[in-house]
Design a protein around this motif. Structure first.
Motif, PDB file in Angstrom:
ATOM      1  N   ARG A   1       0.850  -1.198   0.000  1.00 61.27           N
ATOM      2  CA  ARG A   1       0.000   0.000   0.000  1.00 61.27           C
ATOM      3  C   ARG A   1       0.884   1.247   0.000  1.00 61.27           C
ATOM      4  O   ARG A   1       1.772   1.393   0.828  1.00 61.27           O
ATOM      5  CB  ARG A   1      -0.914   0.003   1.216  1.00 61.27           C
ATOM      6  CG  ARG A   1      -1.948   1.129   1.174  1.00 61.27           C
ATOM      7  CD  ARG A   1      -3.037   0.969   2.191  1.00 61.27           C
ATOM      8  NE  ARG A   1      -3.695  -0.331   2.201  1.00 61.27           N
ATOM      9  CZ  ARG A   1      -4.627  -0.737   1.316  1.00 61.27           C
ATOM     10  NH1 ARG A   1      -4.973   0.051   0.329  1.00 61.27           N
ATOM     11  NH2 ARG A   1      -5.183  -1.926   1.434  1.00 61.27           N
ATOM     12  N   GLY A   2       0.628   2.121  -0.982  1.00 59.39           N
ATOM     13  CA  GLY A   2       1.400   3.353  -1.123  1.00 59.39           C
ATOM     14  C   GLY A   2       2.468   3.296  -2.202  1.00 59.39           C
ATOM     15  O   GLY A   2       3.018   4.327  -2.578  1.00 59.39           O
ATOM     16  N   VAL A   3       2.764   2.122  -2.726  1.00 58.22           N
ATOM     17  CA  VAL A   3       3.837   2.009  -3.717  1.00 58.22           C
ATOM     18  C   VAL A   3       3.450   2.673  -5.038  1.00 58.22           C
ATOM     19  O   VAL A   3       4.302   3.259  -5.713  1.00 58.22           O
ATOM     20  CB  VAL A   3       4.289   0.539  -3.930  1.00 58.22           C
ATOM     21  CG1 VAL A   3       3.313  -0.252  -4.792  1.00 58.22           C
ATOM     22  CG2 VAL A   3       5.689   0.507  -4.529  1.00 58.22           C
ATOM     23  N   LEU A   4       2.163   2.643  -5.411  1.00 58.06           N
ATOM     24  CA  LEU A   4       1.752   3.294  -6.657  1.00 58.06           C
ATOM     25  C   LEU A   4       2.042   4.782  -6.595  1.00 58.06           C
ATOM     26  O   LEU A   4       2.661   5.343  -7.509  1.00 58.06           O
ATOM     27  CB  LEU A   4       0.264   3.039  -6.938  1.00 58.06           C
ATOM     28  CG  LEU A   4      -0.307   3.783  -8.150  1.00 58.06           C
ATOM     29  CD1 LEU A   4       0.415   3.400  -9.430  1.00 58.06           C
ATOM     30  CD2 LEU A   4      -1.806   3.513  -8.275  1.00 58.06           C
ATOM     31  N   GLU A   5       1.617   5.443  -5.536  1.00 57.25           N
ATOM     32  CA  GLU A   5       1.857   6.879  -5.403  1.00 57.25           C
ATOM     33  C   GLU A   5       3.355   7.178  -5.381  1.00 57.25           C
ATOM     34  O   GLU A   5       3.808   8.151  -5.988  1.00 57.25           O
ATOM     35  CB  GLU A   5       1.188   7.421  -4.142  1.00 57.25           C
ATOM     36  CG  GLU A   5       1.190   8.924  -4.072  1.00 57.25           C
ATOM     37  CD  GLU A   5       0.478   9.599  -5.245  1.00 57.25           C
ATOM     38  OE1 GLU A   5       0.968  10.658  -5.688  1.00 57.25           O
ATOM     39  OE2 GLU A   5      -0.540   9.073  -5.740  1.00 57.25           O
ATOM     40  N   ALA A   6       4.140   6.353  -4.721  1.00 54.33           N
ATOM     41  CA  ALA A   6       5.598   6.548  -4.679  1.00 54.33           C
ATOM     42  C   ALA A   6       6.200   6.470  -6.084  1.00 54.33           C
ATOM     43  O   ALA A   6       7.058   7.284  -6.442  1.00 54.33           O
ATOM     44  CB  ALA A   6       6.240   5.522  -3.759  1.00 54.33           C
ATOM     45  N   LEU A   7       5.750   5.510  -6.873  1.00 53.58           N
ATOM     46  CA  LEU A   7       6.273   5.351  -8.237  1.00 53.58           C
ATOM     47  C   LEU A   7       5.813   6.487  -9.151  1.00 53.58           C
ATOM     48  O   LEU A   7       6.568   6.943 -10.008  1.00 53.58           O
ATOM     49  CB  LEU A   7       5.854   3.995  -8.811  1.00 53.58           C
ATOM     50  CG  LEU A   7       6.498   2.782  -8.148  1.00 53.58           C
ATOM     51  CD1 LEU A   7       5.821   1.493  -8.607  1.00 53.58           C
ATOM     52  CD2 LEU A   7       7.998   2.730  -8.420  1.00 53.58           C
ATOM     53  N   VAL A   8       4.576   6.943  -8.968  1.00 52.14           N
ATOM     54  CA  VAL A   8       4.072   8.081  -9.752  1.00 52.14           C
ATOM     55  C   VAL A   8       4.881   9.331  -9.402  1.00 52.14           C
ATOM     56  O   VAL A   8       5.345  10.055 -10.296  1.00 52.14           O
ATOM     57  CB  VAL A   8       2.559   8.298  -9.503  1.00 52.14           C
ATOM     58  CG1 VAL A   8       2.095   9.638 -10.066  1.00 52.14           C
ATOM     59  CG2 VAL A   8       1.745   7.154 -10.109  1.00 52.14           C
ATOM     60  N   GLU A   9       5.071   9.591  -8.114  1.00 52.79           N
ATOM     61  CA  GLU A   9       5.826  10.772  -7.680  1.00 52.79           C
ATOM     62  C   GLU A   9       7.268  10.760  -8.163  1.00 52.79           C
ATOM     63  O   GLU A   9       7.849  11.804  -8.438  1.00 52.79           O
ATOM     64  CB  GLU A   9       5.787  10.902  -6.159  1.00 52.79           C
ATOM     65  CG  GLU A   9       4.448  11.359  -5.632  1.00 52.79           C
ATOM     66  CD  GLU A   9       4.415  11.470  -4.121  1.00 52.79           C
ATOM     67  OE1 GLU A   9       5.484  11.378  -3.468  1.00 52.79           O
ATOM     68  OE2 GLU A   9       3.302  11.645  -3.590  1.00 52.79           O
ATOM     69  N   ALA A  10       7.850   9.561  -8.287  1.00 45.68           N
ATOM     70  CA  ALA A  10       9.232   9.432  -8.763  1.00 45.68           C
ATOM     71  C   ALA A  10       9.330   9.499 -10.287  1.00 45.68           C
ATOM     72  O   ALA A  10      10.425   9.459 -10.837  1.00 45.68           O
ATOM     73  CB  ALA A  10       9.836   8.127  -8.249  1.00 45.68           C
ATOM     74  N   GLY A  11       8.177   9.573 -10.977  1.00 42.02           N
ATOM     75  CA  GLY A  11       8.188   9.638 -12.434  1.00 42.02           C
ATOM     76  C   GLY A  11       8.465   8.306 -13.099  1.00 42.02           C
ATOM     77  O   GLY A  11       8.890   8.261 -14.250  1.00 42.02           O
ATOM     78  N   VAL A  12       8.211   7.222 -12.390  1.00 43.23           N
ATOM     79  CA  VAL A  12       8.486   5.882 -12.925  1.00 43.23           C
ATOM     80  C   VAL A  12       7.302   5.362 -13.741  1.00 43.23           C
ATOM     81  O   VAL A  12       7.486   4.766 -14.801  1.00 43.23           O
ATOM     82  CB  VAL A  12       8.815   4.892 -11.785  1.00 43.23           C
ATOM     83  CG1 VAL A  12       8.990   3.475 -12.311  1.00 43.23           C
ATOM     84  CG2 VAL A  12      10.071   5.349 -11.050  1.00 43.23           C
ATOM     85  N   VAL A  13       6.082   5.577 -13.248  1.00 44.50           N
ATOM     86  CA  VAL A  13       4.883   5.098 -13.932  1.00 44.50           C
ATOM     87  C   VAL A  13       3.827   6.195 -13.994  1.00 44.50           C
ATOM     88  O   VAL A  13       3.859   7.165 -13.245  1.00 44.50           O
ATOM     89  CB  VAL A  13       4.261   3.847 -13.256  1.00 44.50           C
ATOM     90  CG1 VAL A  13       5.243   2.685 -13.221  1.00 44.50           C
ATOM     91  CG2 VAL A  13       3.745   4.166 -11.872  1.00 44.50           C
ATOM     92  N   ARG A  14       2.850   5.983 -14.910  1.00 45.80           N
ATOM     93  CA  ARG A  14       1.675   6.842 -15.024  1.00 45.80           C
ATOM     94  C   ARG A  14       0.444   5.943 -14.978  1.00 45.80           C
ATOM     95  O   ARG A  14       0.394   4.914 -15.662  1.00 45.80           O
ATOM     96  CB  ARG A  14       1.707   7.609 -16.344  1.00 45.80           C
ATOM     97  CG  ARG A  14       0.446   8.424 -16.627  1.00 45.80           C
ATOM     98  CD  ARG A  14       0.497   9.176 -17.948  1.00 45.80           C
ATOM     99  NE  ARG A  14       0.891   8.314 -19.041  1.00 45.80           N
ATOM    100  CZ  ARG A  14       1.888   8.567 -19.899  1.00 45.80           C
ATOM    101  NH1 ARG A  14       2.610   9.655 -19.794  1.00 45.80           N
ATOM    102  NH2 ARG A  14       2.164   7.728 -20.871  1.00 45.80           N
ATOM    103  N   ARG A  15      -0.528   6.322 -14.183  1.00 46.38           N
ATOM    104  CA  ARG A  15      -1.781   5.567 -14.121  1.00 46.38           C
ATOM    105  C   ARG A  15      -2.495   5.623 -15.465  1.00 46.38           C
ATOM    106  O   ARG A  15      -2.511   6.664 -16.111  1.00 46.38           O
ATOM    107  CB  ARG A  15      -2.718   6.171 -13.078  1.00 46.38           C
ATOM    108  CG  ARG A  15      -2.265   6.067 -11.669  1.00 46.38           C
ATOM    109  CD  ARG A  15      -3.294   6.801 -10.777  1.00 46.38           C
ATOM    110  NE  ARG A  15      -2.957   6.723  -9.395  1.00 46.38           N
ATOM    111  CZ  ARG A  15      -2.230   7.615  -8.732  1.00 46.38           C
ATOM    112  NH1 ARG A  15      -1.757   8.671  -9.364  1.00 46.38           N
ATOM    113  NH2 ARG A  15      -1.965   7.464  -7.452  1.00 46.38           N
ATOM    114  N   THR A  16      -3.124   4.512 -15.848  1.00 46.82           N
ATOM    115  CA  THR A  16      -3.959   4.506 -17.052  1.00 46.82           C
ATOM    116  C   THR A  16      -5.433   4.566 -16.681  1.00 46.82           C
ATOM    117  O   THR A  16      -6.267   4.816 -17.539  1.00 46.82           O
ATOM    118  CB  THR A  16      -3.735   3.227 -17.891  1.00 46.82           C
ATOM    119  OG1 THR A  16      -4.193   2.098 -17.141  1.00 46.82           O
ATOM    120  CG2 THR A  16      -2.280   3.070 -18.299  1.00 46.82           C
ATOM    121  N   GLY A  17      -5.742   4.273 -15.425  1.00 52.38           N
ATOM    122  CA  GLY A  17      -7.133   4.206 -14.986  1.00 52.38           C
ATOM    123  C   GLY A  17      -7.703   2.809 -15.075  1.00 52.38           C
ATOM    124  O   GLY A  17      -8.777   2.529 -14.539  1.00 52.38           O
TER     125      GLY A  17
END
Length: 102
Positions: free
Chosen positions: A63-79
Protein backbone atom coordinates in the motif's frame (compact mmCIF):
# COMPACT_ATOMS: atom_id res chain seq x y z
CA UNK A 1 22.82 1.06 -19.49
CA UNK A 2 20.50 0.77 -16.47
CA UNK A 3 18.72 3.83 -15.17
CA UNK A 4 19.34 4.56 -11.47
CA UNK A 5 16.14 5.75 -9.81
CA UNK A 6 15.46 6.40 -6.14
CA UNK A 7 11.88 5.95 -4.92
CA UNK A 8 10.71 6.98 -1.45
CA UNK A 9 8.47 4.15 -0.18
CA UNK A 10 7.28 3.53 3.38
CA UNK A 11 9.61 6.23 4.66
CA UNK A 12 12.67 4.57 3.10
CA UNK A 13 14.78 5.66 0.12
CA UNK A 14 14.77 2.70 -2.26
CA UNK A 15 16.66 1.92 -5.43
CA UNK A 16 14.51 0.71 -8.31
CA UNK A 17 15.57 -2.52 -9.98
CA UNK A 18 14.20 -4.05 -13.16
CA UNK A 19 13.80 -7.74 -13.91
CA UNK A 20 11.59 -9.94 -16.06
CA UNK A 21 9.01 -12.51 -15.10
CA UNK A 22 9.18 -15.89 -16.85
CA UNK A 23 6.72 -14.71 -19.51
CA UNK A 24 8.91 -11.69 -20.37
CA UNK A 25 6.89 -9.02 -18.58
CA UNK A 26 8.73 -6.34 -16.63
CA UNK A 27 9.04 -6.63 -12.85
CA UNK A 28 9.83 -3.60 -10.68
CA UNK A 29 11.58 -4.21 -7.38
CA UNK A 30 12.59 -1.82 -4.63
CA UNK A 31 15.72 -2.28 -2.50
CA UNK A 32 17.03 -0.38 0.51
CA UNK A 33 20.68 -0.43 1.55
CA UNK A 34 19.69 -3.36 3.82
CA UNK A 35 18.16 -5.48 1.05
CA UNK A 36 14.83 -6.14 -0.70
CA UNK A 37 11.96 -3.86 0.30
CA UNK A 38 9.13 -4.73 -2.12
CA UNK A 39 8.19 -6.09 -5.51
CA UNK A 40 5.97 -3.31 -6.85
CA UNK A 41 4.52 -5.33 -9.72
CA UNK A 42 2.42 -8.43 -10.00
CA UNK A 43 2.35 -10.85 -12.94
CA UNK A 44 -1.07 -11.82 -14.31
CA UNK A 45 -0.27 -13.57 -17.61
CA UNK A 46 -3.89 -13.71 -18.82
CA UNK A 47 -4.36 -9.93 -18.50
CA UNK A 48 -3.37 -8.10 -21.72
CA UNK A 49 -0.74 -5.37 -21.36
CA UNK A 50 0.97 -3.05 -23.81
CA UNK A 51 4.74 -3.39 -24.36
CA UNK A 52 5.59 -0.67 -21.80
CA UNK A 53 2.88 -1.42 -19.26
CA UNK A 54 3.10 -3.02 -15.82
CA UNK A 55 0.63 -4.11 -13.16
CA UNK A 56 1.31 -2.28 -9.89
CA UNK A 57 0.38 -4.05 -6.64
CA UNK A 58 -0.82 -1.25 -4.34
CA UNK A 59 -2.49 -3.35 -1.65
CA UNK A 60 -1.49 -5.30 1.46
CA UNK A 61 2.20 -4.73 2.29
CA UNK A 62 2.60 -2.65 -0.91
CA UNK A 63 0.00 0.00 0.00
CA UNK A 64 1.40 3.35 -1.12
CA UNK A 65 3.84 2.01 -3.72
CA UNK A 66 1.75 3.29 -6.66
CA UNK A 67 1.86 6.88 -5.40
CA UNK A 68 5.60 6.55 -4.68
CA UNK A 69 6.27 5.35 -8.24
CA UNK A 70 4.07 8.08 -9.75
CA UNK A 71 5.83 10.77 -7.68
CA UNK A 72 9.23 9.43 -8.76
CA UNK A 73 8.19 9.64 -12.43
CA UNK A 74 8.49 5.88 -12.92
CA UNK A 75 4.88 5.10 -13.93
CA UNK A 76 1.67 6.84 -15.02
CA UNK A 77 -1.78 5.57 -14.12
CA UNK A 78 -3.96 4.51 -17.05
CA UNK A 79 -7.13 4.21 -14.99
CA UNK A 80 -7.46 0.51 -15.87
CA UNK A 81 -7.51 -2.17 -13.18
CA UNK A 82 -6.81 -5.91 -13.13
CA UNK A 83 -8.43 -8.31 -10.67
CA UNK A 84 -5.85 -10.08 -8.48
CA UNK A 85 -7.65 -12.42 -6.10
CA UNK A 86 -9.78 -10.23 -3.84
CA UNK A 87 -7.89 -7.05 -4.78
CA UNK A 88 -7.04 -5.08 -7.90
CA UNK A 89 -3.73 -4.09 -9.47
CA UNK A 90 -3.31 -0.86 -11.42
CA UNK A 91 -2.38 -0.98 -15.10
CA UNK A 92 0.33 1.66 -15.53
CA UNK A 93 2.51 2.96 -18.32
CA UNK A 94 6.22 2.67 -17.59
CA UNK A 95 7.76 6.11 -18.10
CA UNK A 96 11.46 5.30 -17.84
CA UNK A 97 13.70 3.08 -19.87
CA UNK A 98 14.33 -0.15 -17.99
CA UNK A 99 17.78 -0.59 -19.50
CA UNK A 100 19.21 -4.01 -20.20
CA UNK A 101 16.90 -6.73 -18.97
CA UNK A 102 17.59 -10.42 -19.08
Amino acid sequence: MNTQVTVSFAGQPCQLSFARYGNGRIALRLFTHEGPMATATVNVPCHPLGPNQVLIKDFAENRGVLEALVEAGVVRRTGALCRVGHAEAHVCDLLIEPGDLH
